[in-house]
Design an enzyme around this catalytic site. Structure first.
Site, PDB file in Angstrom:
ATOM      1  N   HIS A  27       0.843  -1.204   0.000  1.00  0.00           N
ATOM      2  CA  HIS A  27       0.000   0.000   0.000  1.00  0.00           C
ATOM      3  C   HIS A  27       0.863   1.233   0.000  1.00  0.00           C
ATOM      4  O   HIS A  27       2.031   1.213   0.391  1.00  0.00           O
ATOM      5  CB  HIS A  27      -0.972   0.000   1.186  1.00  0.00           C
ATOM      6  CG  HIS A  27      -0.342   0.305   2.518  1.00  0.00           C
ATOM      7  ND1 HIS A  27      -0.174   1.575   2.986  1.00  0.00           N
ATOM      8  CD2 HIS A  27       0.166  -0.515   3.464  1.00  0.00           C
ATOM      9  CE1 HIS A  27       0.395   1.535   4.171  1.00  0.00           C
ATOM     10  NE2 HIS A  27       0.625   0.269   4.486  1.00  0.00           N
ATOM     11  N   CYS A  28       0.266   2.332  -0.501  1.00  0.00           N
ATOM     12  CA  CYS A  28       0.909   3.629  -0.436  1.00  0.00           C
ATOM     13  C   CYS A  28       0.045   4.496   0.475  1.00  0.00           C
ATOM     14  O   CYS A  28      -0.646   3.973   1.334  1.00  0.00           O
ATOM     15  CB  CYS A  28       1.073   4.232  -1.827  1.00  0.00           C
ATOM     16  SG  CYS A  28      -0.487   4.567  -2.654  1.00  0.00           S
ATOM     17  N   ALA A  29       0.019   5.776   0.265  1.00  0.00           N
ATOM     18  CA  ALA A  29      -0.709   6.679   1.158  1.00  0.00           C
ATOM     19  C   ALA A  29      -2.223   6.495   1.113  1.00  0.00           C
ATOM     20  O   ALA A  29      -2.896   6.673   2.120  1.00  0.00           O
ATOM     21  CB  ALA A  29      -0.360   8.123   0.820  1.00  0.00           C
ATOM     22  N   THR A  30      -2.766   6.106  -0.054  1.00  0.00           N
ATOM     23  CA  THR A  30      -4.225   6.002  -0.173  1.00  0.00           C
ATOM     24  C   THR A  30      -4.700   4.750  -0.881  1.00  0.00           C
ATOM     25  O   THR A  30      -5.900   4.534  -0.990  1.00  0.00           O
ATOM     26  CB  THR A  30      -4.783   7.207  -0.960  1.00  0.00           C
ATOM     27  OG1 THR A  30      -4.190   7.218  -2.257  1.00  0.00           O
ATOM     28  CG2 THR A  30      -4.524   8.518  -0.238  1.00  0.00           C
ATOM     29  N   ARG A  31      -3.782   3.921  -1.386  1.00  0.00           N
ATOM     30  CA  ARG A  31      -4.192   2.811  -2.249  1.00  0.00           C
ATOM     31  C   ARG A  31      -3.607   1.476  -1.824  1.00  0.00           C
ATOM     32  O   ARG A  31      -2.470   1.407  -1.365  1.00  0.00           O
ATOM     33  CB  ARG A  31      -3.715   3.059  -3.688  1.00  0.00           C
ATOM     34  CG  ARG A  31      -4.265   4.324  -4.270  1.00  0.00           C
ATOM     35  CD  ARG A  31      -3.603   4.639  -5.584  1.00  0.00           C
ATOM     36  NE  ARG A  31      -4.099   5.922  -6.065  1.00  0.00           N
ATOM     37  CZ  ARG A  31      -4.277   6.217  -7.321  1.00  0.00           C
ATOM     38  NH1 ARG A  31      -3.981   5.347  -8.256  1.00  0.00           N
ATOM     39  NH2 ARG A  31      -4.742   7.389  -7.671  1.00  0.00           N
TER      40      ARG A  31
END
Length: 147
Positions: A27-31
């Site tokens: 995952h990244c910041a929102t996904r």
């Protein structure tokens, strides 16, 4: 109080084609960023209509499920529900990756820059508008002093 994301995790895993279709998930910041064995098994419409999912994006060889600020909690629930160990990486027992080093590098770089492409574009447009405005203002200012 922490929200329970177990049902959302089950729905996401089911609609990306099941845990057997997942090669890796990070995952990244929102996904949530899935690498799937077969993207055709994923059900975009159901995921987009799921509460807790903003939208679905396919970019950089990744199947991205946009969650928002709660992505870390949802990621933890997805890893737990799917039985993914090692930071969401699924062992490559029977998966053969035939992509070249260049393909892998391009996929990584495009996956990283997908999220910041819109702000970079907006910044360029704003810079262009400021430059045009400044040039117009300077031209108007110099013409006023020639009286």
């Amino acid at each position: 109080m922490a929200k329970n994301y177990d049902e959302l995790a089950k729905t996401i895993i089911q609609n990306v084609g099941g845990k057997d279709n997942v090669t890796s998930v990070v995952h990244c910041a929102t996904r949530l960023r899935f690498k799937l064995k077969d993207e055709k098994k994923a059900n975009d419409d159901v995921l987009k209509d799921t509460d807790g999912v903003v939208t679905v994006v396919k970019a950089g060889g990744q199947y991205q499920v946009v969650i928002g600020n709660e992505v870390a909690d949802v990621y933890d629930a997805v890893v737990k529900e799917g039985g993914f160990n090692g930071g969401g990486q699924v062992p490559d027992d029977d998966v053969e990756d035939n992509s070249s080093f260049v393909d892998k590098a391009v996929a990584l770089i495009s996956g990283i820059f997908t999220d910041i492409l819109a702000p970079l574009s907006a910044g360029g447009i704003i810079k262009g508008l400021v430059a045009v405005s400044y040039t117009h203002l300077r031209a108007h200012e110099t013409s006023d002093h020639r009286v």
